[in-house]
Enzyme design. Structure first.
Site, PDB file in Angstrom:
ATOM      1  N   ALA A  63     154.673  31.496  48.380  1.00 22.36           N
ATOM      2  CA  ALA A  63     155.221  32.688  48.324  1.00 22.36           C
ATOM      3  C   ALA A  63     153.804  33.591  47.941  1.00 22.36           C
ATOM      4  O   ALA A  63     152.823  33.083  47.286  1.00 22.36           O
ATOM      5  CB  ALA A  63     156.317  32.623  47.322  1.00 22.36           C
ATOM      6  N   GLY A 107     155.976  27.513  48.653  1.00 25.62           N
ATOM      7  CA  GLY A 107     157.007  28.018  49.779  1.00 25.62           C
ATOM      8  C   GLY A 107     156.339  27.285  50.948  1.00 25.62           C
ATOM      9  O   GLY A 107     156.839  27.166  52.046  1.00 25.62           O
ATOM     10  N   GLU A 110     157.759  24.033  51.513  1.00 27.86           N
ATOM     11  CA  GLU A 110     159.065  24.200  51.460  1.00 27.86           C
ATOM     12  C   GLU A 110     159.303  24.554  53.182  1.00 27.86           C
ATOM     13  O   GLU A 110     160.416  23.997  53.683  1.00 27.86           O
ATOM     14  CB  GLU A 110     159.952  25.172  50.555  1.00 27.86           C
ATOM     15  N   GLU A 130     154.364  25.022  41.706  1.00 33.41           N
ATOM     16  CA  GLU A 130     155.011  26.145  40.874  1.00 33.41           C
ATOM     17  C   GLU A 130     154.930  26.133  39.559  1.00 33.41           C
ATOM     18  O   GLU A 130     154.705  27.139  38.828  1.00 33.41           O
ATOM     19  CB  GLU A 130     156.396  26.124  41.455  1.00 33.41           C
TER      20      GLU A 130
HETATM   21  N1  T1G Z   1     149.967  34.590  46.675  1.00 30.00           N
HETATM   22  C1  T1G Z   1     149.237  35.799  46.738  1.00 30.00           C
HETATM   23  N2  T1G Z   1     148.039  35.926  46.583  1.00 30.00           N
HETATM   24  C2  T1G Z   1     147.421  34.417  46.589  1.00 30.00           C
HETATM   25  C3  T1G Z   1     148.086  33.338  46.624  1.00 30.00           C
HETATM   26  C4  T1G Z   1     149.541  33.539  46.798  1.00 30.00           C
HETATM   27  N3  T1G Z   1     150.404  32.428  47.008  1.00 30.00           N
HETATM   28  N4  T1G Z   1     147.426  32.425  46.866  1.00 30.00           N
HETATM   29  C5  T1G Z   1     145.810  32.676  46.514  1.00 30.00           C
HETATM   30  N5  T1G Z   1     145.962  34.156  46.749  1.00 30.00           N
HETATM   31  C6  T1G Z   1     144.829  35.272  46.748  1.00 30.00           C
HETATM   32  C7  T1G Z   1     143.820  35.028  45.528  1.00 30.00           C
HETATM   33  O1  T1G Z   1     144.468  35.728  44.300  1.00 30.00           O
HETATM   34  C8  T1G Z   1     142.603  35.303  46.132  1.00 30.00           C
HETATM   35  O2  T1G Z   1     142.841  36.913  46.141  1.00 30.00           O
HETATM   36  C9  T1G Z   1     142.654  34.848  47.422  1.00 30.00           C
HETATM   37  O3  T1G Z   1     144.126  34.711  48.019  1.00 30.00           O
HETATM   38  C10 T1G Z   1     141.955  33.684  47.555  1.00 30.00           C
HETATM   39  O4  T1G Z   1     142.618  32.766  46.830  1.00 30.00           O
HETATM   40  C11 T1G Z   1     158.897  30.000  47.106  1.00 30.00           C
HETATM   41  C12 T1G Z   1     158.285  30.556  44.481  1.00 30.00           C
HETATM   42  C13 T1G Z   1     145.504  28.176  48.172  1.00 30.00           C
HETATM   43  C14 T1G Z   1     144.326  26.601  47.163  1.00 30.00           C
HETATM   44  O5  T1G Z   1     150.499  28.467  43.567  1.00 30.00           O
HETATM   45  O6  T1G Z   1     146.234  27.624  44.770  1.00 30.00           O
HETATM   46  O7  T1G Z   1     155.715  29.413  46.621  1.00 30.00           O
HETATM   47  O8  T1G Z   1     141.037  37.185  44.335  1.00 30.00           O
HETATM   48  O9  T1G Z   1     140.333  32.263  45.677  1.00 30.00           O
HETATM   49  O10 T1G Z   1     139.861  28.755  46.003  1.00 30.00           O
HETATM   50  O11 T1G Z   1     159.278  28.249  45.836  1.00 30.00           O
HETATM   51  O12 T1G Z   1     144.473  30.155  46.175  1.00 30.00           O
HETATM   52  O13 T1G Z   1     140.202  37.176  46.782  1.00 30.00           O
HETATM   53  O14 T1G Z   1     141.693  38.763  45.526  1.00 30.00           O
HETATM   54  O15 T1G Z   1     142.186  30.924  44.849  1.00 30.00           O
HETATM   55  O16 T1G Z   1     140.180  28.773  48.588  1.00 30.00           O
HETATM   56  C15 T1G Z   1     152.956  28.581  45.084  1.00 30.00           C
HETATM   57  C16 T1G Z   1     148.281  29.220  44.886  1.00 30.00           C
HETATM   58  C17 T1G Z   1     153.533  30.056  45.040  1.00 30.00           C
HETATM   59  C18 T1G Z   1     149.123  28.316  45.318  1.00 30.00           C
HETATM   60  C19 T1G Z   1     143.110  28.600  47.778  1.00 30.00           C
HETATM   61  N6  T1G Z   1     151.562  28.380  45.416  1.00 30.00           N
HETATM   62  N7  T1G Z   1     147.058  29.533  45.499  1.00 30.00           N
HETATM   63  O17 T1G Z   1     142.126  28.328  46.851  1.00 30.00           O
HETATM   64  O18 T1G Z   1     140.970  30.718  47.044  1.00 30.00           O
HETATM   65  S1  T1G Z   1     155.068  30.126  44.189  1.00 30.00           S
HETATM   66  C20 T1G Z   1     150.443  28.541  44.855  1.00 30.00           C
HETATM   67  C21 T1G Z   1     146.112  28.613  45.318  1.00 30.00           C
HETATM   68  C22 T1G Z   1     155.932  29.542  45.412  1.00 30.00           C
HETATM   69  C23 T1G Z   1     158.296  28.963  46.389  1.00 30.00           C
HETATM   70  C24 T1G Z   1     157.545  29.454  45.265  1.00 30.00           C
HETATM   71  C25 T1G Z   1     144.561  28.907  46.051  1.00 30.00           C
HETATM   72  C26 T1G Z   1     144.477  28.098  47.434  1.00 30.00           C
HETATM   73  P1  T1G Z   1     141.401  37.570  45.802  1.00 30.00           P
HETATM   74  P2  T1G Z   1     141.614  31.818  46.007  1.00 30.00           P
HETATM   75  P3  T1G Z   1     140.638  29.141  47.178  1.00 30.00           P
END
Ligand code: T1G
Length: 709
Positions: A63, A107, A110, A130
Site C-alpha cells: 500500500a 499489499g 496480498e 506490515e
Molecule cells: N509506500 C510509499 N512510498 C514507498 C513505499 C510504500 N509502500 N515503499 C517505498 N517507498 C518510497 C520510499 O519512501 C523512497 O522514497 C522510495 O520509495 C524508495 O524506497 C494493504 C497495509 C520496497 C524494499 O512495508 O521496504 O501494504 O525517499 O529507498 O531501498 O495490507 O522501500 O526516494 O522519496 O526504501 O530499494 C507494506 C516498504 C506497506 C514495504 C525498496 N510494504 N518499502 O527498498 O528503496 S503496508 C512495506 C520497503 C501494506 C497492506 C498493508 C522498501 C523496498 P524516497 P527505498 P529500496
C-alpha cells in the site's frame, strides 16, 4: 485505463503492467486501474489467461504508506477498499498469473495471493512487513497466507515481518515456478500452460489450516515469542490473532476480524511512530546543501588504524561489504590480538548461523593486517580508531596526510573529540570527516557522520552513500562536543545517576527505562560500555562541569574502587563469569554512605518520575542541538537514538515521543524540574518557543524546510 496500469496483449495472453515508480505502491489510481483491466480481460474472448507484472525494479511493494496519514485523519478511504478488487481478480474466469521480481511486500503479496498462480525470478522477495509499520496486513493477507503456506509459516511472516526469498516461497507453496531469464516471457509460457486449468481460488483452500489441536501450541509459542522478542509491540500479537481467526472462521468473517485488528493498529501511536521511522530512515540520507547529483569519490579499498575492539569491528564491516581493508596497529602482538578477536567474532556468527563458513573465509581474506603506513598509498578511505587522545589522533592524521593519495578520505572514529582540530593537523581538512561507529561496530546499524567546518560536499556525499553500502544508517551531524548522540546521552545518564543518589535503587532506575522500552537501562549500559571510558573523559575535561553546579558523585567513586563494569566483573552491578548482572548490595551501601556524606536526602521515586527525568533530559538537549544546527532535523536525532542507543522504535525516537506527549506538557515539566533541580534543567529556548506557539518538533522541521526552499 489509468496511466499507472497498462493493459496489453501478447497472442491470447493479456498483460496487466503496474507502473507507479519507484516501487509500484498501491497509490490512488493503481487499484482502480487493476480493477478496470480485469473487467476488460474478462470480456475479451480473445484472452485465455492473464499475466500481472510490475514495471521497473519491482513488483508491488505494498500500500502507499504516504496515504496512511490521510487515512488516520479521515482525509482518504481506508485500505479495505482494496479487498473487493482482490475478490474480483480471484473470481476472474481466466487464470491470472502474478509475475514477481524485486519485492512483493504487504499489499503486493496480498495482490499476488489473489491471483491463481505466482511465478518469480530467483532472488525475488515476498513478505508481509506490515508489523514493522505497527500495523498488520489489511487486505486479507492474514486470511489467504495461512491457506497457502500453513499456519506456522504464515504466523512467522505476518508477526515477524521478515521477507522470504522466491526459492523458499516456492518450497512453501506461495510460488508455483521459479522463472530463469526473462520474467515476462516465462510468465506468458506458464500462463498458456495453465490456461485451460480450472482457476484455483486461494480463499477456498482449507487443506493447510490445520486442526484446533495442532494449532493450539503453535499460537501459544508464537505469542510467547512475540512478547519476548518484540517486547512492547502491539502489532505482532494482533497479527497472530488475525491468523488464528483464519483457522476458525470462514474467509469473509475472517476478513472482517482482520479489518478490526488492522484499524486498531493503524490508529495507534505505535503505528504513527513506526511510519515516522520508515520515512525518517530514508530522509536522513537527504542533505539539503549536498544535492543527489553531487559527485562521489569511488571507494574500492579502505584502511583502519587501530586493531582494538572498534577498529576490528570496523574492518569487519568493510570486509562484509566486499571492500578490501587494511588493518594497522603499532606492533605485531597488538595486530595478532586484533585479528584473533575478528576471527572469534566471525566464528560466533557462523555458530549463530548468521554467516556461512565460506562467506567468513572470503571475508577474512579481504582483511590485510599491516604494521606500515606505506601500504596506504592507494587507499580510498582511512578510518582512524585509536585511543581517544587528541595528541595521538593528530600524530596519526599527520602521518596519513603524508602517505595517502590526495583524493583519499581521512576519517576519525572519535566519539567526542573536535573534528576541526584533528583536520587542522593535515593539509587537506576538506577531506577530513568524523565517522562515529557504535560498539559493536559490526552489529550496530548507526554511523554518525560528523561534518567539520571544511569537510567537502563530495566527501559527505561519498560517506552517505558508503554508509548504505556497508549496511549502516548514516546520519550527518555537526561538530560539537559529543556530537548529537553522546551529547544528549550525557544528561540522560546524569539524571539516572542523580536518581540513584536520591534514593532509587540501581535496578529500579534501569527497570523503569527498560519498561519504557529502552533496550537496556542506563546504568547497565554504562557497565557494558565501561565506566572508565566516561571517567577518563571527565578527568581529561574537568571543564565539563561548571563550579557550583551539581554533578554525579557515585560513578567516579566506583571507578576509584576499580569497578569499571562488566570488564572488571563489577560496576553498578556485579557480574558472574557469563557476564550476568545481579544487583550488588555493596553498591547500595556505598551510595547510602556517599550521599549521606554529601548531604543528599533520599526519598521514594516513582517509575514515572524516573522515566520523565531521563527522557526529558534527552529531549531538552536534543532541542538545543536542533536550534544550534548540529542536527539537520528532529527525525535525524530520532534515527540516531533508535539505531545507536536502543530507544524503542515504537515510540518513534525522543523528539517524536516528545511531540506525542505534547511539547507544552514536556516544557511545563522541564520548568518544574528547573525549579527543583536548578540550572541543569534550564529549558532549551526552542522547546520554550515551540511550546508557547503550540507547535511540535515536526513543525519546526517543516518551518525550516519552507524557509530553505
Ligand atoms: N509506500 C510509499 N512510498 C514507498 C513505499 C510504500 N509502500 N515503499 C517505498 N517507498 C518510497 C520510499 O519512501 C523512497 O522514497 C522510495 O520509495 C524508495 O524506497 C494493504 C497495509 C520496497 C524494499 O512495508 O521496504 O501494504 O525517499 O529507498 O531501498 O495490507 O522501500 O526516494 O522519496 O526504501 O530499494 C507494506 C516498504 C506497506 C514495504 C525498496 N510494504 N518499502 O527498498 O528503496 S503496508 C512495506 C520497503 C501494506 C497492506 C498493508 C522498501 C523496498 P524516497 P527505498 P529500496
Amino acid at each position: 485505463m489509468s496511466e499507472l496500469v497498462r493493459l496489453t496483449k501478447q497472442d491470447d495472453v493479456a498483460i496487466i503492467t503496474i507502473d507507479n515508480p519507484p516501487v509500484n505502491a498501491l497509490s490512488p489510481g493503481v487499484p482502480e486501474g487493476i480493477a478496470e483491466a480485469i473487467e476488460l480481460v474478462e470480456k475479451d474472448n480473445g484472452v485465455v489467461a492473464v499475466v500481472m507484472i510490475g514495471a521497473g525494479r519491482t513488483f508491488v511493494a505494498g500500500a502507499d504508506i504516504k496515504e496512511f496519514g490521510k487515512m488516520t485523519s479521515g482525509q482518504s478511504a481506508r485500505v479495505d477498499g482494496f479487498k473487493p478488487i482482490l475478490l474480483r481478480i480471484e473470481d476472474c474466469r481466466k487464470p491470472v498469473v502474478m509475475a514477481i521480481h524485486g519485492t512483493a511486500f504487504g499489499g503486493g503479496l496480498e495482490l499476488a495471493m489473489a491471483g491463481h498462480y505466482r511465478v518469480a525470478v530467483p532472488g525475488a522477495q515476498v513478505g508481509q512487513p506490515e508489523v514493522k509499520l505497527g500495523i498488520i496486513p489489511g487486505a486479507a493477507g492474514t486470511q489467504r497466507l495461512p491457506r497457502l503456506v500453513g499456519v506456522a509459516q504464515a504466523i512467522a511472516m505476518c508477526a515477524e515481518g521478515s521477507p522470504i526469498k522466491a526459492e523458499e516461497a516456492a518450497a512453501t507453496g506461495i510460488v508455483d515456478r521459479i522463472v530463469q531469464g526473462d520474467l515476462l516471457a516465462g510468465a506468458i509460457v506458464f500462463a498458456k500452460e495453465v490456461a485451460s486449468n480450472p482457476v484455483r481460488k486461494t480463499r477456498e483452500r482449507t487443506d493447510r489450516l490445520g486442526t484446533p489441536e495442532e494449532n493450539e501450541s503453535i499460537f501459544a509459542a508464537a505469542r510467547e515469542n512475540a512478547r519476548k522478542r518484540q517486547r512492547g509491540l502491539l502489532a505482532p500479537l494482533a497479527a497472530i490473532d488475525a491468523v488464528e481467526v483464519a483457522t476458525k472462521l470462514p474467509f469473509e468473517e475472517g476478513c472482517l476480524a482482520e479489518n478490526d485488528l488492522f484499524t486498531r493498529c493503524l490508529f495507534s501511536d505505535q503505528s504513527k511512530a513506526l511510519i515516522h521511522v520508515f520515512f525518517g530512515e530514508r530522509e536522513v540520507s537527504k542533505i539539503p546543501d549536498v544535492p543527489k547529483e553531487t559527485p562521489v569519490i569511488p571507494v574500492n579499498g579502505a584502511a583502519v588504524v587501530g586493531a582494538g575492539t572498534m577498529g576490528g569491528g570496523i574492518a569487519m564491516v568493510f570486509a562484509n561489504a566486499g571492500i578490501p581493508v587494511l588493518l594497522k596497529d603499532t606492533d605485531q602482538a597488538a595486530l595478532n590480538r586484533g585479528f584473533a578477536s575478528i576471527q572469534k567474532n566471525y566464528a560466533n556468527s557462523v555458530k549463530r548461523g548468521r554467516f556461512t563458513q565460506q562467506f567468513v573465509d572470503e571475508r577474512l581474506k579481504l582483511i590485510q593486517p599491516t604494521l606500515s603506513y606505506e601500504d596506504f598509498t592507494d587507499t580510498d578511505i582511512v578510518i582512524e580508531a585509536v585511543f581517544e587522545s587528541m595528541t595521538l589522533k593528530k600524530e596519526v592524521f599527520a602521518e596519513l596526510d603524508r602517505v595517502c593519495k590526495p583524493s583519499a578520505i581521512l576519517a576519525s572514529n572519535t566519539s567526542t573529540l573536535n573534528i576541526d582540530e584533528i583536520a587542522a593537523s593535515t593539509s587537506r581538512p576538506q577531506f577530513v570527516i568524523g565517522t562515529h561507529f557504535f560498539s559493536p561496530a559490526n552489529v550496530m546499524r548507526l554511523l554518525e557522520l560528523v561534518r567539520g567546518e571544511s569537510t567537502g560536499k563530495e566527501v559527505i556525499a561519498t560517506c552517505m552513500q558508503l554508509s548504505r553500502r556497508i549496511g549502516k544508517i548514516g546520519v550527518l551531524v555537526g561538530n560539537c562536543f559529543g556530537f548529537a548522540g553522546n551529547r544528549m546521552f550525557q544528561p540522560y545518564r546524569r539524571e539516572a545517576q542523580f536518581l540513584v543518589e536520591e534514593g532509587a535503587s540501581v535496578e529500579t532506575v534501569d527497570r523503569a527505562l527498560y519498561d519504557f522500552g529502552m533496550a537496556m537501562g542506563p546504568l547497565a549500559t554504562a557497565d557494558l560500555a565501561g565506566l572508565d571510558v566516561g571517567w577518563r573523559i571527565r578527568k581529561e575535561h574537568p571543564d565539563l562541569y561548571k563550579p557550583g553546579v551539581r554533578r554525579p558523585i557515585v560513578e567516579d567513586r566506583l571507578c576509584e574502587l576499580g569497578r569499571f563494569g562488566q570488564k572488571t566483573g563489577a560496576g553498578w552491578y556485579k557480574y558472574d563469569e557469563n557476564r550476568r548482572a545481579t544487583p550488588d548490595p555493596e553498591v547500595a551501601e556505598l551510595v547510602r554512605k556517599w550521599t549521606a556524606e554529601a548531604g543528599i536526602t533520599q526519598r521514594q521515586l516513582a517509575p514515572e518520575e524516573i522515566v520523565e527525568r531521563c527522557i526529558y533530559a534527552l529531549v531538552n538537549e536534543g532541542a538545543r542541538i536542533l536550534e544550534e544546527g548540529y542536527a539537520l532535523r528532529a527525525v535525524d536525532i530520532d534515527i540516531i537514538y533508535l539505531n545507536g542507543y536502543g530507544f524503542p522504535a515504537y515510540r518513534g525516537g525522543p523528539m517524536w515521543y516528545a511531540d506525542t506527549v505534547g511539547l507544552k506538557k514536556v516544557y511545563e515539566r522541564v520548568c518544574e524540574l528547573r525549579q527543583q533541580h536548578g540550572v541543569l534543567w534550564e529549558p532549551a529556548p526552542l522547546l520554550k518557543r515551540l511550546s508557547e506557539e503550540g507547535k511540535s518538533f515536526a513543525d519546526f522541521h517543516r518551518q525550516q524546510d519552507a524557509s530553505s526552499a
